[in-house]
Design an enzyme around this catalytic site. Structure first.
Site, PDB file in Angstrom:
ATOM      1  N   GLU A  47      11.412  -2.800   2.949  1.00  0.00           N
ATOM      2  CA  GLU A  47      11.009  -3.689   1.715  1.00  0.00           C
ATOM      3  C   GLU A  47      12.054  -3.471   0.750  1.00  0.00           C
ATOM      4  OE1 GLU A  47       7.232  -4.494   0.162  1.00  0.00           O
ATOM      5  OE2 GLU A  47       5.997  -4.278   2.135  1.00  0.00           O
ATOM      6  N   ASN A  59      -0.031  -1.474   4.441  1.00  0.00           N
ATOM      7  CA  ASN A  59       1.278  -1.616   3.422  1.00  0.00           C
ATOM      8  C   ASN A  59       1.168  -0.875   2.462  1.00  0.00           C
ATOM      9  OD1 ASN A  59       3.801  -2.773   2.957  1.00  0.00           O
ATOM     10  ND2 ASN A  59       2.861  -3.305   1.206  1.00  0.00           N
ATOM     11  N   GLU A  60       1.749   0.571   2.387  1.00  0.00           N
ATOM     12  CA  GLU A  60       1.837   1.321   1.276  1.00  0.00           C
ATOM     13  C   GLU A  60       0.604   2.335   0.871  1.00  0.00           C
ATOM     14  OE1 GLU A  60       3.389  -1.065  -1.925  1.00  0.00           O
ATOM     15  OE2 GLU A  60       5.486  -1.161  -1.120  1.00  0.00           O
TER      16      GLU A  60
END
Length: 519
Positions: A364, A265-266
């Site tokens: 998101e 994630n990211e």
């Protein structure tokens, strides 16, 4: 039901257990919120709460019966009543007359598994009793391990301490509640831990919610590795991660509720956009990013997860591509023209529709709010100060300032010296979260047929792991925030969206239809 039928009258008419509706209410409201027949969506809510109560109570009783098989009573069987129905009415069944599963039937597939782990608290000793049930003929490991991974917390990125603590447990073990507390020499403001349960072969035993959310239509994103993780890649670490990736993919890949699965994630966005000052060692970080996420995790994902009906797994989320041309690190991970994006621009005016990007997929987005006052009351001591606790549990840098900025763009200014400050700031935070998330979701939905062809949106997030400021729409205790009530409306398959167009001074009306049947 005919058009002239009243739900409560029909419920009363078909209730053949004396005082059955009163018994139902008594059972539900021991643990769940009180609702009355004059509230909106009463029928849906009372049905949901009734099924939830049935599932919780039957699960507990079944587990008690199963774990006492080797007790002095030598209990050798248990049959819950009943499987199915002969008409549509209040009943004890786990499958209704039309063949639809109730909550209990989904849960029963889990709590009646041949190998089960049951954890019950013992009020007299304050212990947690762990019982391992094995109803299989073949040999299987009877020792289970609780793996405690301890993390060092800082405001930018939690750092994992790899010397995980393993606690071996055997059938009918009793663990003290202290087992689930941090060591006395670790400051809870600085350290925290996660718990994994593995069997003797090292397989993760996880009671996931995926079965339930598959059925009720919630869509999720699954990240297989931590956010913002700097790992010195090695052969040993690579082997361990490959094994863990395969275990997790086999466990969750078949679930229809997973819209996107990503290696992390990211991390790619953080690396490319220099969130954590990685530029001085950029080449090393890029090399280890490719080794860890592309050559290790995604290599296994492509073998075990890829399917013609699903999008390819992502190396990282957000990302616009994983092509050989870009050497698996996108120069623009947040490009709205490709892939997925995350959107958190807190200091912009959330009420302005032009603020929000129009991507291909938004995996998101969201805004923070505070849990209900009743949730805080459960964890606060008499000497606690609400503002101090709010500051202590706010892990987003400048999070409280961001929340105030979001609220006071459209709502009245309140200060901490005003009466009922806690109730008011909680209410305003939840109202702002609901308004902003509704607006952004509607913009994403109505642009499905635009040039960007927006095909999905996942707001962050559904629920919570503790009582604190967060992006969730359901708090730690299971209580809905305002957003969750609203989401049931603005996410309906058929919706009418009205937005003002500042440039033309018009009101644009968009009709959304995500249903298959004719209108």
């Amino acid at each position: 039901m005919y058009n002239y039928d009243n739900f409560n009258d029909l419920l009363e008419h078909r209730q053949h257990l004396p005082f059955g509706n009163e018994i139902r209410s008594c059972l539900m409201f021991r643990q769940l919120p009180l609702i009355t027949s004059d509230q909106p969506d009463y029928a849906e809510n009372i049905t949901c709460l009734r099924q939830l109560t049935q599932a919780l109570a039957t699960k507990l009783e079944t587990e008690i019966l199963r774990k006492n098989r080797n007790s002095k009573h030598n209990r050798m069987g248990a049959l819950y009543c009943q499987l199915n129905d002969v008409w549509i009415a209040p009943s004890w069944s786990s499958i209704d007359f039309n063949g639809n599963y109730k909550f209990l039937h989904y849960w029963a597939k889990e709590f009646m598994k041949p190998i089960s782990i049951i954890a019950h608290s013992n009020k007299s000793t304050n212990d947690v009793e762990i019982t391992v049930i094995r109803d299989t003929i073949e040999k299987s490991p009877l020792t289970f391990n609780i793996i405690r991974n301890t993390f060092l917390y800082n405001t930018l990125a939690p750092t994992k301490i790899y010397a995980a603590k393993t606690i071996s447990i055997k059938p009918n073990s009793v663990l003290s509640a202290d087992t689930f507390q941090l060591e006395s020499n670790l400051d809870p403001k600085t350290y925290f831990y996660e718990i994994l349960l593995k069997d003797g072969r090292g397989n993760i035993l996880d009671s996931t919610p995926f079965n339930t959310i598959d059925q009720i239509g919630i869509v999720s994103k699954n990240n297989l590795w931590n956010s913002f993780t700097d790992v010195r890649f090695s052969i040993t670490i690579g082997k361990s991660i490959r094994t863990e990736t395969v275990q997790n993919i086999k466990r969750i890949a078949h679930h229809a509720s997973i819209a996107i699965i990503a290696g992390n994630n990211e991390n790619e966005a953080a690396l490319v956009q220099n969130w954590y000052n990685t530029k001085p060692e950029q080449k090393r970080f890029e090399k280890e990013h490719r080794l860890l996420y592309n050559a290790t995790i995604n290599d296994k994902l492509r073998k075990f997860y890829k399917h013609p009906s699903r999008p390819d797994p992502l190396t990282s989320s957000p990302s616009n591509c994983d092509t050989i041309e870009d050497d698996f690190i996108s120069p623009q991970p947040q490009d709205p023209n490709y892939g997925d994006i995350h959107f958190y621009k807190y200091f912009r005016d959330w009420s302005d529709p032009d603020v929000y990007p129009i991507p291909r997929f938004s995996s998101e987005y969201g805004f923070q709010s505070l849990p209900q006052k009743s949730a805080w009351d459960k964890i606060m001591y008499n000497h606690d100060n609400f503002n101090d606790l709010l500051e202590h549990r706010q892990h987003l840098p400048f999070g409280n300032e961001i929340r105030s900025c979001l609220i006071f763009r459209q709502l009245p200014l309140i200060t901490s010296d005003q009466p009922d400050y806690a109730e008011n700031i909680i209410y305003f935070s939840q109202l702002t979260q609901a308004l902003a998330t509704k607006l952004e979701t509607e913009i994403l939905r109505k642009n499905r047929n635009s040039k960007h062809n927006t095909m999905g949106a996942l707001y962050c997030q559904l629920n919570d792991v503790w009582i604190a400021p967060s992006w969730s729409s359901i708090n730690f205790n299971g209580n809905y925030k305002i957003l969750h009530y609203w989401a049931k409306e603005f996410m309906k398959p058929i919706s009418i969206i009205a937005h003002s167009n500042k440039s033309t001074n018009d009101v644009e009306i968009t009709v959304i239809r995500d249903s298959c049947y004719k209108i």
